[in-house]
Structure formats: structure tokens, C-alpha cells
Motif scaffolding. Sequence first.
Motif, PDB file in Angstrom:
ATOM      1  N   PHE A 134       0.871  -1.164  -0.052  1.00 22.56           N
ATOM      2  CA  PHE A 134      -0.018   0.130  -0.075  1.00 22.56           C
ATOM      3  C   PHE A 134       0.784   1.147   0.065  1.00 22.56           C
ATOM      4  N   THR A 135       0.454   2.444  -0.759  1.00 18.04           N
ATOM      5  CA  THR A 135       1.386   3.677  -0.463  1.00 18.04           C
ATOM      6  C   THR A 135       0.976   4.209   0.759  1.00 18.04           C
ATOM      7  N   GLU A 136       1.907   4.977   1.097  1.00 14.45           N
ATOM      8  CA  GLU A 136       1.403   6.104   2.192  1.00 14.45           C
ATOM      9  C   GLU A 136       1.181   7.266   1.755  1.00 14.45           C
ATOM     10  N   TYR A 137       0.092   7.921   2.247  1.00 18.15           N
ATOM     11  CA  TYR A 137      -0.536   9.108   1.702  1.00 18.15           C
ATOM     12  C   TYR A 137       0.021  10.319   1.985  1.00 18.15           C
ATOM     13  N   PHE A 138      -0.035  11.517   1.428  1.00 19.69           N
ATOM     14  CA  PHE A 138       0.532  12.715   1.927  1.00 19.69           C
ATOM     15  C   PHE A 138      -0.494  13.923   1.149  1.00 19.69           C
ATOM     16  N   ALA A 139      -0.561  14.944   1.455  1.00 18.69           N
ATOM     17  CA  ALA A 139      -1.559  15.965   1.162  1.00 18.69           C
ATOM     18  C   ALA A 139      -1.262  17.129   1.913  1.00 18.69           C
ATOM     19  N   PHE A 140      -2.006  18.175   1.311  1.00 18.59           N
ATOM     20  CA  PHE A 140      -2.026  19.539   2.044  1.00 18.59           C
ATOM     21  C   PHE A 140      -3.177  19.483   2.983  1.00 18.59           C
ATOM     22  N   ARG A 141      -2.690  19.400   4.278  1.00 17.77           N
ATOM     23  CA  ARG A 141      -3.823  19.189   5.330  1.00 17.77           C
ATOM     24  C   ARG A 141      -4.270  20.462   6.352  1.00 17.77           C
ATOM     25  N   ALA A 142      -5.313  20.572   6.499  1.00 15.31           N
ATOM     26  CA  ALA A 142      -5.751  21.643   7.565  1.00 15.31           C
ATOM     27  C   ALA A 142      -5.178  21.293   8.944  1.00 15.31           C
ATOM     28  N   GLY A 143      -4.262  22.361   9.603  1.00 10.41           N
ATOM     29  CA  GLY A 143      -3.752  22.027  10.841  1.00 10.41           C
ATOM     30  C   GLY A 143      -2.374  21.360  10.692  1.00 10.41           C
ATOM     31  N   GLY A 144      -2.131  21.072   9.204  1.00  7.09           N
ATOM     32  CA  GLY A 144      -1.080  20.162   9.066  1.00  7.09           C
ATOM     33  C   GLY A 144      -0.030  20.576   7.906  1.00  7.09           C
ATOM     34  N   GLU A 145       0.205  19.994   7.060  1.00  5.22           N
ATOM     35  CA  GLU A 145       1.181  20.333   5.837  1.00  5.22           C
ATOM     36  C   GLU A 145       0.682  21.244   4.792  1.00  5.22           C
ATOM     37  N   THR A 146       1.243  22.328   4.509  1.00  7.27           N
ATOM     38  CA  THR A 146       0.413  23.290   3.529  1.00  7.27           C
ATOM     39  C   THR A 146       1.688  23.878   2.843  1.00  7.27           C
ATOM     40  N   SER A 147       3.041  23.261   2.889  1.00  5.79           N
ATOM     41  CA  SER A 147       4.030  23.727   1.828  1.00  5.79           C
ATOM     42  C   SER A 147       4.750  22.642   1.299  1.00  5.79           C
ATOM     43  N   PRO A 148       5.519  22.716   0.290  1.00  5.77           N
ATOM     44  CA  PRO A 148       6.273  21.638  -0.227  1.00  5.77           C
ATOM     45  C   PRO A 148       7.186  21.167   0.741  1.00  5.77           C
ATOM     46  N   GLY A 149       7.749  22.050   1.554  1.00  6.41           N
ATOM     47  CA  GLY A 149       8.780  21.527   2.753  1.00  6.41           C
ATOM     48  C   GLY A 149       8.024  20.808   3.870  1.00  6.41           C
ATOM     49  N   GLU A 150       6.956  21.040   4.047  1.00 10.90           N
ATOM     50  CA  GLU A 150       6.178  20.321   5.228  1.00 10.90           C
ATOM     51  C   GLU A 150       5.829  18.986   4.534  1.00 10.90           C
ATOM     52  N   VAL A 151       5.056  18.994   3.342  1.00 17.40           N
ATOM     53  CA  VAL A 151       4.863  17.777   2.864  1.00 17.40           C
ATOM     54  C   VAL A 151       6.276  16.773   2.747  1.00 17.40           C
ATOM     55  N   THR A 152       7.267  17.290   2.318  1.00 20.11           N
ATOM     56  CA  THR A 152       8.330  16.774   2.157  1.00 20.11           C
ATOM     57  C   THR A 152       9.062  15.988   3.654  1.00 20.11           C
ATOM     58  N   ASP A 153       8.962  16.732   4.424  1.00 22.68           N
ATOM     59  CA  ASP A 153       9.191  16.469   5.930  1.00 22.68           C
ATOM     60  C   ASP A 153       8.481  15.286   6.480  1.00 22.68           C
ATOM     61  N   TYR A 154       7.302  15.234   6.145  1.00 21.71           N
ATOM     62  CA  TYR A 154       6.087  14.168   6.557  1.00 21.71           C
ATOM     63  C   TYR A 154       6.597  13.198   5.865  1.00 21.71           C
TER      64      TYR A 154
END
Length: 391
Positions: A134-154
Motif C-alpha cells: 500500500f502507498t503512504e499518503y500525503f496531502a495539504f492538510r488543515a492544521g498540518g502540511e501546507t507547503s512543499p517543505g512540510e509535505v516533504t518532511d512528513y
Amino acid sequence: MPGIRITGLKATPVNIPLEKPMWWTGGHYPGTSKTIIEVETDQGLVGLGEAPSVDVLATIGEMGARLVGADPLDIAGCESLSVPPWQIVQNTDDSSVVKAFGAIEIALWDLRGKVSGEPLYRLLGGAVRKEIPFTEYFAFRAGGETSPGEVTDYCLRMREEHGATMFEGKLILGDPKLEIDTVKALRTALGPEAMLRLDSNMQWSLPSAIRIFREIEPYDIRNYEDPVATFEEMAELRKHSSIRMSTHVPDIRRAVSLGAPDYIVTNFAVLGGIARTVRFIGACEAMGVGFWCYSGDAGIATAGYLHMSAAMAWITEPSQSLFRWQVGDVIEGGPFRQTNDVIAVPEDPGLGVTLDRSALAHWHRHFVENGPLDHFHDPALPGRFRRLPLN
């Protein structure tokens, strides 16, 4: 077990929230609402099924009343009690009967496994694999990741903590440059070995999709799901890029006729159940169209995905998952969560999962108190549906 008969059916609507809402084309996606099905028998065995929504609750109840006294092992007979002739169903605007019976049919297969003492994958012919990716999911999230750097760090944290090397996500804020920049950051940080798949939920116009595909193609995107709104637009997009595409729309004929998309990603209940999904995957194989399973389900439907992926050699790509973000489930030990990209197929009879009755009651209460989870909510515009610019 001779003479087994259906004595009743219970259908329970539940909410399965996510830890943080993610953005998709329709607005906030805070989780999902499902209908959990229990098919009861005179032998004390109970089959578990799951519908991908709650809009079919009444239809499931009507079908359950018709099925009392029926042989649950006679799945064709149960379908004839529940669903009009297939050629009629396929040519009307109301597909709810397919989805409703498909969810019940999953429970009938669970019962078949429990009667025989065999896990579902063995009833489907045996396992070609026992560890299901299964793939691990990423997204722009309310109260979470909202930038390229934050998505990458996640994603880097998921790799470090869980051994993830397969990633899929939505980058849906209506900004092509933001998506392009995030893809570049992900590939640079994760390296060439990581699998990257994208899903835009049809957010882009064809000109924007052509631009985005041109920019991200050098970064080895394994697949892009529903980049535009129609198969015809995907076929045109195919002329400009070699990136493979997938869709949730299960129309093999049009995919083959137009040469795009390359994969169909869907839910078994939407196709009419386990037996029809087996036939659908066979048709995909014959026509060279790929198949995998989508995300956001509770543990009952997910168990079905595990068994089907174990038994079907044609499912060569990892299925989607939101497991890491789901804050609850209705099965004991749930939600499923992958380690090193995989989850082992259950070995107990049937689907191999057990209903957690306290969890079922909890998430049903959440549904009663809050209503179904709204996937179209835009906090910036209360009371309105979200509208993204097509660019």
C-alpha cells in the motif's frame, strides 16, 4: 454446513474520521461515512460487509428483508432476490442497487469462508503473494502540511518511522506551481528509489494538466490519477506525456477505446461485490488495463482488498491507503497499518477480521450526533461548495 439460512441483516452507519482534514477538489475531506453490514444466519455465523457510503442504507435494509430465509452460499440466488437484470441496472441512472448489494455480497463471501473454514484468498484460488503493498499518503492538510517543505518532511518521517518507500498524494490547492514545486522537493528528498503517485481529483483544466505533466515528467511520477475531468481529456493529455494515468470511473470500454487511462482504481461494492470484481479484473487483464483498490475504507472492506490483492496476479501496483490518518475503525486491532509498505493478508476464515462492537457503537454514535462527514465543506465559504479555478 448444510441448510444454513439467512435470518436477518443489520446495517449500521458509522463515521471514520481522519486525524486532520485534507484538501481535495471538493473542499475539506475530514474522513468518511460507511455502512457496516452483518448478515446473520441460523447457524450462529455472521458475515461482515461494508458499503462505501451511507446513501444506500435504506436499500440495504430492503434487500435484507428479501434475503431472510435464503441460502447465503447461493450468491447468485441472493443477487436475483436483490438486483434487477444486470443489463437494466447498467443502463439506468441509479446505481445504488449495485453498491447496496455489492456490500451485502462481501458479507456473503465472508460467510462462505467461515462455513468452509478457509480465508477468502483461498476461495479465490490461492495466494500469489501474502504481503500486500500500500502507498503512504500525503496531502495539504488543515492544521498540518501546507507547503512543499512540510509535505516533504512528513514523507521523510514516514520513511524513517515505518519504512515507507511508496507514496501517493493530493496536492490540491488550485496552484499548478505549488504542485510542481512539491513534486520536485519530494523527489529530491526521497531519492530515485521512492515511488511517487499523484491524484488531483479532476482539479485541472487540460491546458494546466499539460503544463504540469511537462514539468513533473523528469521526476519519475509512477502514475497520476484523474488529472482532468474526462477520459477524452486524458487521451489528449497522453499525446503530451508518457506519465501513466488512473481513474475511479470503472469504464473499461472507454479506457480501451481511447487509450487512456491506464488503470482503474475502485471499490468492490461499487462493482457489485467480490464475484463481479473478480470478473472485472479478468476483463481488465484481457484488455491490458491495470487495477488496484482505493482508499478511505474501514477494516472490513480493507480486508477484502487484502484478500483480492493476494489472489489476483494482475494487481501488480500498490493500492491506496489513508490508514495512517484514520483515528478509528470497526474491527478489532484496526485500522490496518503498513510497515515497510506492506500488510500481511489475514489467515482466519472469511475476511479474517472480527467486529469490535464497542468501536462500532462509538463510531455509530459519532454518525448520529454529527451526521455523515461532509466531503465538500469549504471553511472559507460557509454554506457553499468549494470552487477551484481551472487555471
